[in-house]
Write an enzyme that holds these catalytic residues in place. Structure first.
Site, PDB file in Angstrom:
ATOM      1  N   ASN A  10      -0.907  -4.151  -0.142  1.00  0.00           N
ATOM      2  CA  ASN A  10      -1.693  -3.017   0.334  1.00  0.00           C
ATOM      3  C   ASN A  10      -3.163  -3.426   0.408  1.00  0.00           C
ATOM      4  O   ASN A  10      -3.739  -3.894  -0.573  1.00  0.00           O
ATOM      5  CB  ASN A  10      -1.517  -1.829  -0.611  1.00  0.00           C
ATOM      6  CG  ASN A  10      -2.185  -0.567  -0.087  1.00  0.00           C
ATOM      7  OD1 ASN A  10      -3.378  -0.582   0.202  1.00  0.00           O
ATOM      8  ND2 ASN A  10      -1.420   0.506   0.040  1.00  0.00           N
ATOM      9  N   GLU A  58       1.211   3.938   5.619  1.00  0.00           N
ATOM     10  CA  GLU A  58       1.525   5.081   4.768  1.00  0.00           C
ATOM     11  C   GLU A  58       0.602   6.242   5.088  1.00  0.00           C
ATOM     12  O   GLU A  58      -0.568   6.024   5.464  1.00  0.00           O
ATOM     13  CB  GLU A  58       1.311   4.718   3.293  1.00  0.00           C
ATOM     14  CG  GLU A  58       2.160   3.580   2.822  1.00  0.00           C
ATOM     15  CD  GLU A  58       1.929   3.295   1.364  1.00  0.00           C
ATOM     16  OE1 GLU A  58       0.805   3.497   0.877  1.00  0.00           O
ATOM     17  OE2 GLU A  58       2.890   2.864   0.707  1.00  0.00           O
ATOM     18  N   HIS A  88      -2.997   2.593   4.106  1.00  0.00           N
ATOM     19  CA  HIS A  88      -2.820   4.040   3.991  1.00  0.00           C
ATOM     20  C   HIS A  88      -4.071   4.705   4.557  1.00  0.00           C
ATOM     21  O   HIS A  88      -4.975   5.072   3.794  1.00  0.00           O
ATOM     22  CB  HIS A  88      -2.626   4.418   2.523  1.00  0.00           C
ATOM     23  CG  HIS A  88      -2.269   5.855   2.316  1.00  0.00           C
ATOM     24  ND1 HIS A  88      -1.456   6.276   1.282  1.00  0.00           N
ATOM     25  CD2 HIS A  88      -2.627   6.977   2.975  1.00  0.00           C
ATOM     26  CE1 HIS A  88      -1.322   7.596   1.331  1.00  0.00           C
ATOM     27  NE2 HIS A  88      -2.031   8.037   2.349  1.00  0.00           N
ATOM     28  N   GLY A 145      -1.315  -2.987  -4.230  1.00  0.00           N
ATOM     29  CA  GLY A 145      -2.660  -3.248  -3.728  1.00  0.00           C
ATOM     30  C   GLY A 145      -3.767  -3.089  -4.740  1.00  0.00           C
ATOM     31  O   GLY A 145      -4.608  -3.974  -4.908  1.00  0.00           O
ATOM     32  N   HIS A 146      -3.775  -1.943  -5.443  1.00  0.00           N
ATOM     33  CA  HIS A 146      -4.919  -1.695  -6.334  1.00  0.00           C
ATOM     34  C   HIS A 146      -5.003  -2.762  -7.422  1.00  0.00           C
ATOM     35  O   HIS A 146      -6.006  -3.472  -7.535  1.00  0.00           O
ATOM     36  CB  HIS A 146      -4.795  -0.298  -6.958  1.00  0.00           C
ATOM     37  CG  HIS A 146      -6.014   0.102  -7.718  1.00  0.00           C
ATOM     38  ND1 HIS A 146      -7.095   0.708  -7.121  1.00  0.00           N
ATOM     39  CD2 HIS A 146      -6.319  -0.032  -9.028  1.00  0.00           C
ATOM     40  CE1 HIS A 146      -8.023   0.917  -8.040  1.00  0.00           C
ATOM     41  NE2 HIS A 146      -7.586   0.500  -9.209  1.00  0.00           N
ATOM     42  N   HIS A 157     -11.100   4.220   3.239  1.00  0.00           N
ATOM     43  CA  HIS A 157     -10.874   2.781   3.168  1.00  0.00           C
ATOM     44  C   HIS A 157     -10.172   2.315   4.458  1.00  0.00           C
ATOM     45  O   HIS A 157     -10.853   2.025   5.432  1.00  0.00           O
ATOM     46  CB  HIS A 157     -10.118   2.347   1.899  1.00  0.00           C
ATOM     47  CG  HIS A 157      -8.954   3.194   1.487  1.00  0.00           C
ATOM     48  ND1 HIS A 157      -7.957   3.594   2.344  1.00  0.00           N
ATOM     49  CD2 HIS A 157      -8.630   3.718   0.270  1.00  0.00           C
ATOM     50  CE1 HIS A 157      -7.067   4.308   1.672  1.00  0.00           C
ATOM     51  NE2 HIS A 157      -7.445   4.411   0.430  1.00  0.00           N
ATOM     52  N   ARG A 193     -20.447  -1.551   3.169  1.00  0.00           N
ATOM     53  CA  ARG A 193     -21.622  -2.173   3.777  1.00  0.00           C
ATOM     54  C   ARG A 193     -21.690  -1.971   5.286  1.00  0.00           C
ATOM     55  O   ARG A 193     -22.627  -2.436   5.936  1.00  0.00           O
ATOM     56  CB  ARG A 193     -21.641  -3.683   3.452  1.00  0.00           C
ATOM     57  CG  ARG A 193     -22.226  -4.018   2.097  1.00  0.00           C
ATOM     58  CD  ARG A 193     -23.719  -3.732   2.057  1.00  0.00           C
ATOM     59  NE  ARG A 193     -24.261  -3.913   0.737  1.00  0.00           N
ATOM     60  CZ  ARG A 193     -24.764  -5.086   0.290  1.00  0.00           C
ATOM     61  NH1 ARG A 193     -24.722  -6.153   1.073  1.00  0.00           N
ATOM     62  NH2 ARG A 193     -25.269  -5.181  -0.918  1.00  0.00           N
ATOM     63  N   HIS A 195       3.066   1.875  -6.408  1.00  0.00           N
ATOM     64  CA  HIS A 195       1.944   2.586  -7.012  1.00  0.00           C
ATOM     65  C   HIS A 195       1.720   2.139  -8.459  1.00  0.00           C
ATOM     66  O   HIS A 195       2.539   2.352  -9.337  1.00  0.00           O
ATOM     67  CB  HIS A 195       2.051   4.108  -6.956  1.00  0.00           C
ATOM     68  CG  HIS A 195       0.691   4.755  -7.061  1.00  0.00           C
ATOM     69  ND1 HIS A 195      -0.055   5.157  -5.976  1.00  0.00           N
ATOM     70  CD2 HIS A 195      -0.065   5.002  -8.150  1.00  0.00           C
ATOM     71  CE1 HIS A 195      -1.215   5.636  -6.404  1.00  0.00           C
ATOM     72  NE2 HIS A 195      -1.256   5.576  -7.703  1.00  0.00           N
ATOM     73  N   THR A 255      -6.016   9.778  -4.959  1.00  0.00           N
ATOM     74  CA  THR A 255      -4.970   8.801  -4.631  1.00  0.00           C
ATOM     75  C   THR A 255      -3.653   9.556  -4.521  1.00  0.00           C
ATOM     76  O   THR A 255      -3.601  10.774  -4.732  1.00  0.00           O
ATOM     77  CB  THR A 255      -4.860   7.675  -5.679  1.00  0.00           C
ATOM     78  OG1 THR A 255      -3.935   6.679  -5.208  1.00  0.00           O
ATOM     79  CG2 THR A 255      -4.373   8.192  -7.022  1.00  0.00           C
TER      80      THR A 255
END
Ligand SMILES: CC(=O)[C@@H](O)[C@H](O)COP(=O)(O)O
Ligand SMILES: NCC(=O)COP(=O)(O)O
Length: 259
Positions: A18, A85, A54, A229-230, A61, A29, A206, A115
């Site tokens: 992810n 997602e 997602h 991902g996180h 993001h 930025r 998750h 989230t």
């Protein structure tokens, strides 16, 4: 069904990376640095089977444009998949239909959520889900439903026409960090069995990380895809993105080879 389940239990679990958090840093930025596409390539070059984004309504993001860019990028990697997602708003569905990912994972998030924190109430949203699933499948997109590890909810999923379910693993991850995952793993096992018995494909995701993934895959057999991902991004801050992706791939492969 037993034979099929046994066959499924030996399937290799595939990693989908992810890229939301790469996009979050990029957006801070206003330039294309870090590049989401660059880290998609790093993930795929180091053994990931796919990438996930997602795009949320506030585009905090992953952005809609990322979906189109990544759709083109994964085509350069034979067999690689894009998984998009999100909540099935009209805008989201149009992005999915434009980018035609291999898979769309439908998530019942409200716009302002920090989230994803719950799965679908399939009974309540059956009519919505049936229509969305049919529309996406007509476009050749495989559909997965983000669900809590609740066998009763999972058993309803086939009525929507969905191809897979994705088990929401935050509770498992939290309990694993406390050394108490044994107390909850059985509900994931039962939900996974309900999915396989219903003929559904099985995904999970998750808050999975390098410390908890192996225990999850050892207990919950037949997981076809994990999307991570996180934690992966945080672990990569210390160990490097390529190295961390390779570690996750090794865990997924080892799980597939386990008895
Ligand atoms: C559906 C799910 O559990 C995650 O894939 C979700 O995409 C995470 O979203 P954030 O990266 O915005 O926390
Ligand atoms: N579907 C889960 C996902 O894509 C990534 O979740 P996380 O690893 O960022 O918690």
């Amino acid at each position: 069904m037993e034979l099929w389940r046994n066959l499924r239990s030996d399937m290799p679990t595939l990693l989908s990376v992810n890229l939301n958090k790469i996009a979050l840093i990029r957006n801070s930025r206003g330039r294309d640095y870090p590049s989401v596409e660059h880290f998609a390539r790093v993930a795929l070059d180091n053994g990931a089977r796919g990438v996930t984004i997602h795009p949320r309504p506030d585009q905090r993001h992953a952005r809609n444009a990322d979906a189109l860019a990544l759709s083109a990028l994964v085509k350069q990697y034979p067999g690689a998949e894009l998984n998009i997602e999100g909540y099935p708003s009209r805008e989201f569905l149009d992005v999915v239909l434009q980018s035609r990912p291999a898979q769309c994972t439908l998530v019942p998030d409200e716009p302002g959520q920090i989230t994803s924190d719950h799965g679908w109430n399939i009974r309540e949203r059956m009519d919505l889900l049936k229509g969305v699933v049919a529309e996406l499948q007509a476009a050749g997109v495989r559909v997965s439903l983000f669900v809590d590890p609740d066998p009763e909810q999972v058993a309803l999923a086939p009525q929507t026409g969905a191809d897979r379910v994705e088990l929401y693993t935050e509770d498992y991850a939290l309990k694993h960090s406390e050394g108490k995952h044994v107390s909850v793993i059985d509900q994931y096992v039962k939900a996974a069995e309900a999915a396989i018995n219903a003929g559904l494909g099985l995904n999970a995701g998750h808050d999975l990380n390098l410390l908890n993934l192996a225990d999850f895959l050892a207990a919950v057999r037949g997981v076809e895809e994990v999307s991570i991902g996180h934690a992966l991004t945080v672990e990569a801050l210390e160990q490097g993105y390529a190295s961390v992706v390779r570690q996750y791939v090794a865990i997924c492969r080892a799980a597939g080879l386990a008895e």
